[in-house]
Design a protein around this motif. Structure first.
Motif, PDB file in Angstrom:
ATOM      1  N   ALA A  79       0.832  -1.213   0.000  1.00 63.25           N
ATOM      2  CA  ALA A  79       0.000   0.000   0.000  1.00 63.25           C
ATOM      3  C   ALA A  79       0.864   1.260   0.000  1.00 63.25           C
ATOM      4  O   ALA A  79       0.462   2.299  -0.521  1.00 63.25           O
ATOM      5  CB  ALA A  79      -0.929  -0.011   1.212  1.00 63.25           C
ATOM      6  N   ALA A  80       2.056   1.155   0.599  1.00 63.18           N
ATOM      7  CA  ALA A  80       2.950   2.323   0.644  1.00 63.18           C
ATOM      8  C   ALA A  80       3.802   2.430  -0.621  1.00 63.18           C
ATOM      9  O   ALA A  80       4.581   3.370  -0.771  1.00 63.18           O
ATOM     10  CB  ALA A  80       3.849   2.233   1.869  1.00 63.18           C
ATOM     11  N   GLY A  81       3.679   1.442  -1.513  1.00 61.01           N
ATOM     12  CA  GLY A  81       4.424   1.481  -2.770  1.00 61.01           C
ATOM     13  C   GLY A  81       5.890   1.099  -2.620  1.00 61.01           C
ATOM     14  O   GLY A  81       6.737   1.553  -3.403  1.00 61.01           O
ATOM     15  N   VAL A  82       6.201   0.269  -1.605  1.00 64.33           N
ATOM     16  CA  VAL A  82       7.596  -0.165  -1.399  1.00 64.33           C
ATOM     17  C   VAL A  82       7.710  -1.635  -1.802  1.00 64.33           C
ATOM     18  O   VAL A  82       6.994  -2.488  -1.263  1.00 64.33           O
ATOM     19  CB  VAL A  82       8.018  -0.008   0.082  1.00 64.33           C
ATOM     20  N   ASP A  83       8.619  -1.926  -2.743  1.00 65.39           N
ATOM     21  CA  ASP A  83       8.831  -3.329  -3.156  1.00 65.39           C
ATOM     22  C   ASP A  83       9.813  -4.004  -2.209  1.00 65.39           C
ATOM     23  O   ASP A  83      10.630  -3.352  -1.569  1.00 65.39           O
ATOM     24  CB  ASP A  83       9.433  -3.377  -4.571  1.00 65.39           C
ATOM     25  N   GLY A  84       9.764  -5.323  -2.182  1.00 67.69           N
ATOM     26  CA  GLY A  84      10.776  -6.117  -1.473  1.00 67.69           C
ATOM     27  C   GLY A  84      10.819  -5.862   0.016  1.00 67.69           C
ATOM     28  O   GLY A  84      11.877  -5.547   0.575  1.00 67.69           O
ATOM     29  N   TRP A  85       9.682  -6.032   0.704  1.00 66.38           N
ATOM     30  CA  TRP A  85       9.652  -5.750   2.149  1.00 66.38           C
ATOM     31  C   TRP A  85      10.620  -6.654   2.912  1.00 66.38           C
ATOM     32  O   TRP A  85      11.128  -6.273   3.968  1.00 66.38           O
ATOM     33  CB  TRP A  85       8.242  -5.879   2.712  1.00 66.38           C
ATOM     34  N   GLU A  86      10.908  -7.862   2.354  1.00 68.53           N
ATOM     35  CA  GLU A  86      11.767  -8.818   3.072  1.00 68.53           C
ATOM     36  C   GLU A  86      13.130  -8.212   3.393  1.00 68.53           C
ATOM     37  O   GLU A  86      13.732  -8.542   4.408  1.00 68.53           O
ATOM     38  CB  GLU A  86      11.970 -10.104   2.256  1.00 68.53           C
ATOM     39  N   GLU A  87      13.625  -7.333   2.514  1.00 69.56           N
ATOM     40  CA  GLU A  87      14.941  -6.715   2.756  1.00 69.56           C
ATOM     41  C   GLU A  87      14.865  -5.598   3.790  1.00 69.56           C
ATOM     42  O   GLU A  87      15.889  -5.115   4.274  1.00 69.56           O
ATOM     43  CB  GLU A  87      15.511  -6.114   1.461  1.00 69.56           C
ATOM     44  N   ARG A  88      13.658  -5.159   4.086  1.00 75.06           N
ATOM     45  CA  ARG A  88      13.490  -3.996   4.976  1.00 75.06           C
ATOM     46  C   ARG A  88      13.138  -4.365   6.406  1.00 75.06           C
ATOM     47  O   ARG A  88      13.189  -3.519   7.284  1.00 75.06           O
ATOM     48  CB  ARG A  88      12.358  -3.102   4.443  1.00 75.06           C
ATOM     49  N   VAL A  89      12.715  -5.607   6.616  1.00 76.36           N
ATOM     50  CA  VAL A  89      12.228  -5.996   7.938  1.00 76.36           C
ATOM     51  C   VAL A  89      13.250  -6.879   8.643  1.00 76.36           C
ATOM     52  O   VAL A  89      13.734  -7.850   8.066  1.00 76.36           O
ATOM     53  CB  VAL A  89      10.873  -6.723   7.823  1.00 76.36           C
ATOM     54  N   VAL A  90      13.607  -6.499   9.880  1.00 73.28           N
ATOM     55  CA  VAL A  90      14.542  -7.315  10.657  1.00 73.28           C
ATOM     56  C   VAL A  90      13.851  -7.796  11.938  1.00 73.28           C
ATOM     57  O   VAL A  90      13.000  -7.101  12.489  1.00 73.28           O
ATOM     58  CB  VAL A  90      15.838  -6.541  11.016  1.00 73.28           C
ATOM     59  N   LEU A  91      14.241  -8.992  12.372  1.00 70.01           N
ATOM     60  CA  LEU A  91      13.681  -9.518  13.614  1.00 70.01           C
ATOM     61  C   LEU A  91      14.556  -9.060  14.772  1.00 70.01           C
ATOM     62  O   LEU A  91      15.783  -9.116  14.694  1.00 70.01           O
ATOM     63  CB  LEU A  91      13.606 -11.040  13.569  1.00 70.01           C
ATOM     64  N   ASP A  92      13.915  -8.577  15.824  1.00 63.89           N
ATOM     65  CA  ASP A  92      14.634  -8.063  16.979  1.00 63.89           C
ATOM     66  C   ASP A  92      13.990  -8.651  18.231  1.00 63.89           C
ATOM     67  O   ASP A  92      12.802  -8.413  18.503  1.00 63.89           O
ATOM     68  CB  ASP A  92      14.521  -6.527  16.986  1.00 63.89           C
ATOM     69  N   ALA A  93      14.805  -9.415  18.988  1.00 64.25           N
ATOM     70  CA  ALA A  93      14.277 -10.147  20.157  1.00 64.25           C
ATOM     71  C   ALA A  93      13.673  -9.215  21.199  1.00 64.25           C
ATOM     72  O   ALA A  93      12.827  -9.614  21.983  1.00 64.25           O
ATOM     73  CB  ALA A  93      15.395 -10.971  20.789  1.00 64.25           C
ATOM     74  N   ARG A  94      14.090  -7.940  21.186  1.00 64.24           N
ATOM     75  CA  ARG A  94      13.533  -6.998  22.163  1.00 64.24           C
ATOM     76  C   ARG A  94      12.018  -6.848  22.008  1.00 64.24           C
ATOM     77  O   ARG A  94      11.316  -6.483  22.942  1.00 64.24           O
ATOM     78  CB  ARG A  94      14.171  -5.608  21.991  1.00 64.24           C
ATOM     79  N   PHE A  95      11.523  -7.083  20.805  1.00 63.91           N
ATOM     80  CA  PHE A  95      10.085  -6.905  20.564  1.00 63.91           C
ATOM     81  C   PHE A  95       9.307  -8.219  20.614  1.00 63.91           C
ATOM     82  O   PHE A  95       8.100  -8.243  20.386  1.00 63.91           O
ATOM     83  CB  PHE A  95       9.851  -6.205  19.222  1.00 63.91           C
ATOM     84  N   ALA A  96      10.019  -9.317  20.908  1.00 57.16           N
ATOM     85  CA  ALA A  96       9.319 -10.609  21.018  1.00 57.16           C
ATOM     86  C   ALA A  96       8.745 -10.727  22.434  1.00 57.16           C
ATOM     87  O   ALA A  96       9.310 -10.197  23.381  1.00 57.16           O
ATOM     88  CB  ALA A  96      10.288 -11.746  20.736  1.00 57.16           C
ATOM     89  N   ARG A  97       7.628 -11.434  22.576  1.00 53.96           N
ATOM     90  CA  ARG A  97       6.943 -11.547  23.871  1.00 53.96           C
ATOM     91  C   ARG A  97       7.378 -12.816  24.602  1.00 53.96           C
ATOM     92  O   ARG A  97       7.589 -13.853  23.959  1.00 53.96           O
ATOM     93  CB  ARG A  97       5.429 -11.625  23.651  1.00 53.96           C
ATOM     94  N   PRO A  98       7.443 -12.788  25.957  1.00 51.15           N
ATOM     95  CA  PRO A  98       7.771 -13.992  26.717  1.00 51.15           C
ATOM     96  C   PRO A  98       6.765 -15.112  26.449  1.00 51.15           C
ATOM     97  O   PRO A  98       7.107 -16.290  26.478  1.00 51.15           O
ATOM     98  CB  PRO A  98       7.667 -13.556  28.182  1.00 51.15           C
ATOM     99  N   SER A  99       5.524 -14.743  26.208  1.00 51.29           N
ATOM    100  CA  SER A  99       4.532 -15.761  25.877  1.00 51.29           C
ATOM    101  C   SER A  99       3.469 -15.068  25.043  1.00 51.29           C
ATOM    102  O   SER A  99       3.027 -13.971  25.365  1.00 51.29           O
ATOM    103  CB  SER A  99       4.007 -16.372  27.176  1.00 51.29           C
ATOM    104  N   ASP A 100       3.121 -15.687  23.937  1.00 50.76           N
ATOM    105  CA  ASP A 100       2.299 -14.996  22.941  1.00 50.76           C
ATOM    106  C   ASP A 100       1.430 -16.043  22.250  1.00 50.76           C
ATOM    107  O   ASP A 100       1.948 -17.034  21.727  1.00 50.76           O
ATOM    108  CB  ASP A 100       3.263 -14.351  21.922  1.00 50.76           C
ATOM    109  N   ALA A 101       0.125 -15.843  22.274  1.00 47.94           N
ATOM    110  CA  ALA A 101      -0.752 -16.805  21.607  1.00 47.94           C
ATOM    111  C   ALA A 101      -0.411 -16.845  20.117  1.00 47.94           C
ATOM    112  O   ALA A 101      -0.325 -15.794  19.482  1.00 47.94           O
ATOM    113  CB  ALA A 101      -2.205 -16.402  21.804  1.00 47.94           C
ATOM    114  N   PRO A 102      -0.190 -18.030  19.536  1.00 48.21           N
ATOM    115  CA  PRO A 102       0.158 -18.076  18.116  1.00 48.21           C
ATOM    116  C   PRO A 102      -0.975 -17.605  17.211  1.00 48.21           C
ATOM    117  O   PRO A 102      -0.735 -17.000  16.178  1.00 48.21           O
ATOM    118  CB  PRO A 102       0.478 -19.557  17.860  1.00 48.21           C
ATOM    119  N   VAL A 103      -2.225 -17.870  17.635  1.00 51.05           N
ATOM    120  CA  VAL A 103      -3.346 -17.412  16.805  1.00 51.05           C
ATOM    121  C   VAL A 103      -4.513 -17.008  17.689  1.00 51.05           C
ATOM    122  O   VAL A 103      -4.836 -17.697  18.667  1.00 51.05           O
ATOM    123  CB  VAL A 103      -3.771 -18.504  15.772  1.00 51.05           C
TER     124      VAL A 103
END
Ligand code: GDP
Length: 326
Positions: A262-286
């Protein structure tokens, strides 16, 4: 007909601000509990027509006095900690404002109803988090309450209290709200973090976006629809428990892909990084809810689908960047 007099807690949040607008538009007299000082970041200033009462959700006796003084016909309890992430850092405050405070509101509403002989309609903004990592998909009003986060546990306590007071004759409903989004969502929530990030990346203000986990699946709806559901619950002849959801789950990954497109940016995979600081100690998968009861009993249905929610939020955030406000 005498206009409704409504009391709203959490009136400066995303849902509160939409609810206040809805109530004012129909001519209701709206009272709001507000904290002292100026609104914090992510809070929305209240329209002038709202009667503001300074107080704090941690002060139960003051809450009870406020209900007695305002004598509302409808009470919407939206206040509390809205972030699951924060509840891990602030377990005491979470219990206080999201668990204990609703107990004072319900007791005061019941006292008022007994005194006045007129129904006091209370709606508790409950949460899908009360179901935790439910095996049953989608969840219904009969899914066992089994939270996996401090936020969910506090909300579960309040949810049970609604049932306690309903059994004593109070017109009290618990609306089990699944995630609901809008441009008024703060960036502490993943949707707005993604749409604001995608907009800044689209305009060259940011290179990448850090997220905790792309696999979580959530049932994302449009916040104004959910606010309308709470109003319908207050006005219904059948107070009870209502799952408010779209019935469709998408992953965080789906949301990212839709937002970057929607923002007109191609190739989001190159722009997104995983950072453990934002992961939850426990998180419902769905988390996905079945809103059929709300459809049948309240005549409620969501009006805005996933793609359109993403598009509206991205459009808003591109406008914010283009206006130099980001
Ligand atoms: P919540 O369901 O009320 O906690 O709403 P959020 O929007 O904060 O989180 C929705 C889902 O996105 C949860 O499963 C989070 O673990 C997941 N998520 C993944 N990465 C992030 C992130 O960077 N920030 C936030 N807030 N959530 C994330």
């Amino acid at each position: 007909m005498t206009p409704v007099r409504a009391l709203v807690t959490g009136a400066t949040g995303q849902d509160g601000s939409y609810l206040v607008e809805l109530l004012l538009a129909e001519g209701a007299e709206v009272h709001a509990l507000v904290r002292s000082g100026s609104p914090g970041s992510g809070e929305h200033p209240l329209p002038d027509a709202v009667h503001q009462h300074v107080g704090d959700l941690t002060d139960g006796r003051a809450l009870e006095s406020l209900v007695a003084e305002v004598a509302p016909g409808e009470i919407y309890n939206l206040g509390g900690i809205s972030s699951v992430a924060l509840s891990w850092q602030e377990p005491g405050l979470t219990a206080q404002v999201s668990g204990v405070a609703p107990g004072h509101v319900l007791k005061a509403a019941h006292d008022l109803q007994e005194r006045s002989g007129t129904a006091v309609r209370v709606v508790q903004a409950s949460s899908a988090e009360i179901f935790g990592a439910a095996e049953q998909v989608p969840q219904t009003e009969d899914t066992p309450v089994a939270p996996v986060t401090p936020y969910g546990a506090a909300k579960a306590y309040a949810h049970h209290l609604v049932g306690v007071w309903r059994a004593r004759g109070l017109h009290a409903s618990s609306c089990i709200l699944y995630n609901h989004e809008s441009p008024r969502r703060p960036e502490a929530f993943v949707t707005r973090k993604i749409t604001a990030g995608a907009a800044r990346i689209a305009r060259g203000l940011q290179d990448e976006l850090s997220l905790g986990n792309l696999d979580a699946r959530r049932d994302w709806g449009w916040a104004p629809d959910y606010v309308r559901a709470m109003q319908l619950a207050a006005r219904s002849d059948a107070p009870g428990t209502y799952v408010i959801a779209t019935g469709v789950a998408h992953s965080v990954r789906d949301f990212v892909a839709a937002a970057f497109e929607a923002a007109g940016v191609d190739g989001w995979e190159e722009r997104v990084v995983l950072d453990a600081r934002f992961a939850r100690p426990s998180d419902a998968p769905v988390q996905v809810g079945d809103p059929r009861r709300a459809g049948d009993a309240l005549g409620w249905a969501p009006t805005v689908g996933f793609e359109e929610i993403v598009a509206r939020m991205v459009r808003h955030d591109l406008d914010v960047v283009d206006a130099g406000r980001a």
